[in-house]
Scaffold this active site. Sequence first.
Site, PDB file in Angstrom:
ATOM      1  N   ASP A   1     -12.646 -29.849  -4.364  1.00 33.28           N
ATOM      2  CA  ASP A   1     -11.933 -28.632  -4.747  1.00 33.28           C
ATOM      3  C   ASP A   1     -12.404 -27.449  -3.889  1.00 33.28           C
ATOM      4  O   ASP A   1     -11.584 -26.674  -3.379  1.00 33.28           O
ATOM      5  CB  ASP A   1     -12.154 -28.339  -6.233  1.00 33.28           C
TER       6      ASP A   1
ATOM      7  N   LYS B   1      -4.552 -25.106  -4.995  1.00 34.71           N
ATOM      8  CA  LYS B   1      -5.219 -25.218  -3.684  1.00 34.71           C
ATOM      9  C   LYS B   1      -5.091 -26.602  -3.080  1.00 34.71           C
ATOM     10  O   LYS B   1      -5.068 -26.761  -1.862  1.00 34.71           O
ATOM     11  CB  LYS B   1      -6.686 -24.807  -3.791  1.00 34.71           C
TER      12      LYS B   1
ATOM     13  N   GLU C   1     -11.054 -29.120 -13.035  1.00 30.15           N
ATOM     14  CA  GLU C   1      -9.732 -29.661 -12.730  1.00 30.15           C
ATOM     15  C   GLU C   1      -9.380 -30.748 -13.747  1.00 30.15           C
ATOM     16  O   GLU C   1     -10.270 -31.308 -14.405  1.00 30.15           O
ATOM     17  CB  GLU C   1      -9.732 -30.279 -11.330  1.00 30.15           C
TER      18      GLU C   1
ATOM     19  N   GLY D   1     -12.451 -24.974 -19.787  1.00 29.74           N
ATOM     20  CA  GLY D   1     -11.235 -24.839 -18.978  1.00 29.74           C
ATOM     21  C   GLY D   1     -11.501 -24.523 -17.526  1.00 29.74           C
ATOM     22  O   GLY D   1     -10.608 -24.074 -16.804  1.00 29.74           O
TER      23      GLY D   1
ATOM     24  N   VAL E   1      -4.118 -22.470 -17.638  1.00 31.49           N
ATOM     25  CA  VAL E   1      -3.670 -21.279 -16.896  1.00 31.49           C
ATOM     26  C   VAL E   1      -2.277 -20.846 -17.356  1.00 31.49           C
ATOM     27  O   VAL E   1      -2.028 -19.657 -17.590  1.00 31.49           O
ATOM     28  CB  VAL E   1      -3.683 -21.551 -15.369  1.00 31.49           C
TER      29      VAL E   1
ATOM     30  N   LYS F   1     -10.250 -25.179  -1.027  1.00 29.82           N
ATOM     31  CA  LYS F   1     -10.219 -23.709  -0.929  1.00 29.82           C
ATOM     32  C   LYS F   1     -10.736 -23.244   0.436  1.00 29.82           C
ATOM     33  O   LYS F   1     -10.178 -22.318   1.034  1.00 29.82           O
ATOM     34  CB  LYS F   1     -11.064 -23.111  -2.060  1.00 29.82           C
TER      35      LYS F   1
HETATM   36  P1  NAP Z   1      -4.076 -28.113 -17.114  1.00 35.27           P
HETATM   37  O1  NAP Z   1      -4.721 -27.402 -18.267  1.00 35.27           O
HETATM   38  O2  NAP Z   1      -4.358 -29.556 -16.904  1.00 35.27           O
HETATM   39  O3  NAP Z   1      -2.487 -27.892 -17.272  1.00 35.27           O
HETATM   40  C1  NAP Z   1      -1.546 -28.587 -16.501  1.00 35.27           C
HETATM   41  C2  NAP Z   1      -0.155 -28.339 -17.088  1.00 35.27           C
HETATM   42  O4  NAP Z   1       0.791 -28.948 -16.219  1.00 35.27           O
HETATM   43  C3  NAP Z   1       0.065 -28.942 -18.474  1.00 35.27           C
HETATM   44  O5  NAP Z   1       0.899 -28.103 -19.242  1.00 35.27           O
HETATM   45  C4  NAP Z   1       0.778 -30.259 -18.182  1.00 35.27           C
HETATM   46  O6  NAP Z   1       1.693 -30.674 -19.198  1.00 35.27           O
HETATM   47  C5  NAP Z   1       1.580 -29.890 -16.955  1.00 35.27           C
HETATM   48  N1  NAP Z   1       1.782 -31.063 -16.100  1.00 35.27           N
HETATM   49  C6  NAP Z   1       0.835 -31.726 -15.399  1.00 35.27           C
HETATM   50  N2  NAP Z   1       1.405 -32.763 -14.748  1.00 35.27           N
HETATM   51  C7  NAP Z   1       2.720 -32.745 -15.058  1.00 35.27           C
HETATM   52  C8  NAP Z   1       3.827 -33.566 -14.716  1.00 35.27           C
HETATM   53  N3  NAP Z   1       3.692 -34.612 -13.906  1.00 35.27           N
HETATM   54  N4  NAP Z   1       5.046 -33.243 -15.204  1.00 35.27           N
HETATM   55  C9  NAP Z   1       5.197 -32.170 -16.026  1.00 35.27           C
HETATM   56  N5  NAP Z   1       4.188 -31.352 -16.392  1.00 35.27           N
HETATM   57  C10 NAP Z   1       2.964 -31.651 -15.915  1.00 35.27           C
HETATM   58  O7  NAP Z   1      -4.447 -27.397 -15.746  1.00 35.27           O
HETATM   59  P2  NAP Z   1      -4.935 -25.879 -15.512  1.00 35.27           P
HETATM   60  O8  NAP Z   1      -6.414 -25.811 -15.671  1.00 35.27           O
HETATM   61  O9  NAP Z   1      -4.075 -24.948 -16.256  1.00 35.27           O
HETATM   62  O10 NAP Z   1      -4.690 -25.747 -13.924  1.00 35.27           O
HETATM   63  C11 NAP Z   1      -3.385 -25.668 -13.428  1.00 35.27           C
HETATM   64  C12 NAP Z   1      -3.410 -25.381 -11.923  1.00 35.27           C
HETATM   65  O11 NAP Z   1      -4.131 -24.188 -11.684  1.00 35.27           O
HETATM   66  C13 NAP Z   1      -4.097 -26.454 -11.062  1.00 35.27           C
HETATM   67  O12 NAP Z   1      -3.488 -26.499  -9.809  1.00 35.27           O
HETATM   68  C14 NAP Z   1      -5.507 -25.909 -10.919  1.00 35.27           C
HETATM   69  O13 NAP Z   1      -6.159 -26.395  -9.767  1.00 35.27           O
HETATM   70  C15 NAP Z   1      -5.187 -24.437 -10.774  1.00 35.27           C
HETATM   71  N6  NAP Z   1      -6.296 -23.546 -11.101  1.00 35.27           N
HETATM   72  C16 NAP Z   1      -6.957 -23.700 -12.275  1.00 35.27           C
HETATM   73  C17 NAP Z   1      -7.997 -22.839 -12.583  1.00 35.27           C
HETATM   74  C18 NAP Z   1      -8.788 -22.988 -13.850  1.00 35.27           C
HETATM   75  O14 NAP Z   1      -9.804 -22.295 -13.982  1.00 35.27           O
HETATM   76  N7  NAP Z   1      -8.364 -23.820 -14.797  1.00 35.27           N
HETATM   77  C19 NAP Z   1      -8.343 -21.827 -11.680  1.00 35.27           C
HETATM   78  C20 NAP Z   1      -7.622 -21.696 -10.478  1.00 35.27           C
HETATM   79  C21 NAP Z   1      -6.604 -22.563 -10.206  1.00 35.27           C
HETATM   80  P3  NAP Z   1       1.206 -31.054 -20.689  1.00 35.27           P
HETATM   81  O15 NAP Z   1       0.728 -29.755 -21.286  1.00 35.27           O
HETATM   82  O16 NAP Z   1       2.402 -31.587 -21.374  1.00 35.27           O
HETATM   83  O17 NAP Z   1       0.095 -32.048 -20.499  1.00 35.27           O
HETATM   84  N1  HSE Z   2     -11.754 -26.277 -11.092  1.00 34.70           N
HETATM   85  C1  HSE Z   2     -11.793 -25.070 -10.352  1.00 34.70           C
HETATM   86  C2  HSE Z   2     -13.192 -24.515 -10.322  1.00 34.70           C
HETATM   87  C3  HSE Z   2     -10.858 -24.062 -10.958  1.00 34.70           C
HETATM   88  O1  HSE Z   2     -14.009 -24.954 -11.130  1.00 34.70           O
HETATM   89  O2  HSE Z   2     -13.487 -23.667  -9.491  1.00 34.70           O
HETATM   90  C4  HSE Z   2     -10.719 -22.791 -10.136  1.00 34.70           C
HETATM   91  O3  HSE Z   2     -10.045 -23.066  -8.945  1.00 34.70           O
END
Ligand code: NAP
Ligand code: HSE
Length: 330
Positions: free
Chosen positions: A183, A90, A172, A169, A12, A187
């Site tokens: 999850d 969330k 989680e 992507g 994200v 929500k």
């Molecule tokens: P992700 O790809 O796992 O990215 C997480 C990022 O946070 C990475 O850059 C990671 O660093 C950094 N990070 C994690 N733990 C850390 C720590 N302890 N200290 C410093 N940096 C840290 O996750 P994502 O899919 O982008 O999702 C991020 C958030 O958005 C989550 O809360 C998720 O629930 C929410 N979300 C995601 C989606 C989706 O479709 N993916 C949709 C809605 C909401 P590194 O890069 O160095 O590993």
């Molecule tokens: N892991 C979550 C999903 C990302 O699959 O719905 C969006 O919140």
Amino acid sequence: MTGIGLLGVGHVGSALARLIARRPELELRVTRALVRDLHQPREVTVPITTDPADVLSADLLVEVMGGTTLAGELMLRALAAGKRVVTANKAALAERWDEFAPYLAQGRLYCEAAVMAGTPVIGPLTGALRGSQPLELHATLNGTCAYILGQLEAGVSYAEALAEAQRLGYAEADPTLDVTGLDAAHKLTILARLAFDPAISWESVKAATRGITHLSPKVVQSALAEGKRVRLVGSIWPEHGAWRAAVRPLALPLAHPLANATSARNGLLFVGDAVGEVFIAGAGAGANPTASAVLADIIAAATGQPGPAPLRQAAPVPNEPPTKPTFEVL
Ligand code: NAP
Ligand code: HSE
């Protein structure tokens, strides 16, 4: 120019950095982004750090890092310091609601991306739909489960479908949160508190949650042969004078609006006393749709518009039973 402190440059965060770079007219700049690993190759160029203090000094904090502990602490520190915070998290909101609620009431916390990614549901539920008393809500709230269930229908194995959802992507960082229903429960807890009853507890929703780990291609294909689609559905409905919330896989008739969402799309059916049935559908997961909602919240925060207002008191619980038929729970 609004300086953004970004927590996380993963799926994200990277998509958000790209969207911001494409929109110079918004006058936004990522001043520093917190990551775990400074040496990991990245698709976007933003100034990265492993020191949270570098990020907290920005005008606006944007949290797309995930997790309930460090992410929660950093958001609360920024909020306590008087800043506005945008989050897609969330889990932190559902599990630490009482700590965040005062800042929601102040209009300084923005969280549209936390539920159904880029498809707006928090805005409508805390805005236009507040003119009706809620009667019930049913929603598919997890894109990963929606994707896996669609793949199971096509005969793909559960393990292959989950691996693909991770590659795309949608999942989680810990995908057990998706497939166990937690999850979706996070929500649903947020929606329940914003639209039905601010006192609904995370523990009560968690206890009423069942995921999709027990399902197989055979089970969903048998349902399809009977004209039903298996979907992981979160529901809020009145029961014995209280609002109940639960997440479980249901076999829905093909004509049901929640049965038709394919891939990682989600849907939400809200029923209100005056407005009747309202159905909202769209992308429920994925980097770009989520970044779109995060950017919309950043624009609102940067221009001083308030975030979603919390519900002051529980909506009256209707006496009559819900209008929806009861579907088979799998
Ligand atoms: P992700 O790809 O796992 O990215 C997480 C990022 O946070 C990475 O850059 C990671 O660093 C950094 N990070 C994690 N733990 C850390 C720590 N302890 N200290 C410093 N940096 C840290 O996750 P994502 O899919 O982008 O999702 C991020 C958030 O958005 C989550 O809360 C998720 O629930 C929410 N979300 C995601 C989606 C989706 O479709 N993916 C949709 C809605 C909401 P590194 O890069 O160095 O590993
Ligand atoms: N892991 C979550 C999903 C990302 O699959 O719905 C969006 O919140």
